[in-house]
Design a protein around this motif. Structure first.
Motif, mmCIF file in Angstrom:
data_model
loop_
_atom_site.group_PDB
_atom_site.id
_atom_site.type_symbol
_atom_site.label_atom_id
_atom_site.label_comp_id
_atom_site.label_asym_id
_atom_site.label_seq_id
_atom_site.Cartn_x
_atom_site.Cartn_y
_atom_site.Cartn_z
ATOM 1 N N GLN A 182 9.312 34.296 0.182
ATOM 2 C CA GLN A 182 10.199 33.647 1.150
ATOM 3 C C GLN A 182 10.218 34.413 2.465
ATOM 4 O O GLN A 182 10.187 33.806 3.535
ATOM 5 N N THR A 183 10.271 35.722 2.366
ATOM 6 C CA THR A 183 10.287 36.562 3.568
ATOM 7 C C THR A 183 9.012 36.377 4.385
ATOM 8 O O THR A 183 9.050 36.288 5.608
ATOM 9 N N ARG A 184 7.888 36.290 3.701
ATOM 10 C CA ARG A 184 6.609 36.160 4.413
ATOM 11 C C ARG A 184 6.414 34.803 5.075
ATOM 12 O O ARG A 184 5.700 34.702 6.067
ATOM 13 N N LYS B 5 9.003 32.798 6.103
ATOM 14 C CA LYS B 5 10.257 32.389 6.752
ATOM 15 C C LYS B 5 10.073 31.815 8.154
ATOM 16 O O LYS B 5 10.884 31.012 8.604
ATOM 17 N N ASP B 6 9.013 32.190 8.838
ATOM 18 C CA ASP B 6 8.785 31.689 10.194
ATOM 19 C C ASP B 6 8.086 30.330 10.218
ATOM 20 O O ASP B 6 7.861 29.780 11.292
ATOM 21 N N ASP B 7 7.752 29.809 9.062
ATOM 22 C CA ASP B 7 7.078 28.510 8.962
ATOM 23 C C ASP B 7 7.958 27.584 8.125
ATOM 24 O O ASP B 7 7.957 27.640 6.890
ATOM 25 N N ALA B 8 8.722 26.731 8.804
ATOM 26 C CA ALA B 8 9.681 25.851 8.122
ATOM 27 C C ALA B 8 9.008 24.940 7.096
ATOM 28 O O ALA B 8 9.554 24.687 6.015
ATOM 29 N N THR C 125 8.117 27.001 4.033
ATOM 30 C CA THR C 125 9.357 27.371 3.347
ATOM 31 C C THR C 125 9.872 26.200 2.522
ATOM 32 O O THR C 125 10.247 26.363 1.358
ATOM 33 N N ASN D 275 2.276 42.542 6.861
ATOM 34 C CA ASN D 275 1.968 43.257 8.113
ATOM 35 C C ASN D 275 2.005 44.751 7.918
ATOM 36 O O ASN D 275 2.653 45.356 7.241
#
Length: 135
Positions: free
Chosen positions: A56-58, A60-63, A66, A135
């Motif tokens: 989820q953390t990885r 999270k920037d892609d709705a 997600t 990263n």
């Protein structure tokens, strides 16, 4: 002779419980087997949840990803629960039911853990992997 037999029995009992996490079926009472299998499943479920949160953390920037991850996990949980309910239906109501059910849940969860671990190990640029490299 009695001391030797008692010592041998204690060693065998201790080694059986020492390996309870590895093979609950080796325990001698149904209650112990049920408890052991339940604990094994709880451990696996906690590990699964930790891996899921990492994914989820990885993403999270892609709705979109997600949303797909959440939908996939919900579908997998529904499938797992239905499969294990079916798989253990032959012993429903019996004393072995908790062992059979927990063992199924644990086994399927272990398989899902391997899947999620695979997503977390994708190399950068792997087009078959929906989870970006760390990263």
């Amino acid at each position: 002779m009695k001391v030797l037999l008692l010592s041998a029995a204690l060693v065998l009992a201790t080694s059986t419980f020492a390996f309870a996490d590895q093979n609950c079926a080796d325990l001698t009472t149904q209650s112990d087997m049920n408890i052991c299998a339940g604990k094994a499943y709880q451990i696996s479920d906690a590990k699964l949840n930790k891996l899921y949160k990492q994914i989820q953390t990885r993403v999270k920037d892609d709705a979109g990803k997600t949303k797909l991850l959440v939908a996939t996990q919900k579908a997998w949980i529904s499938f797992r629960d239905a499969e294990c309910k079916f798989s253990s239906s032959g012993v429903a109501g019996g004393s072995v039911y908790p062992f059979i059910s927990s063992s199924c849940l644990d086994g399927m969860t272990q398989t899902r853990i391997k899947d999620l671990q695979g997503y977390l190990k994708c190399p950068e640029g792997d087009l078959d992997c929906p989870v970006p490299a760390a990263n």
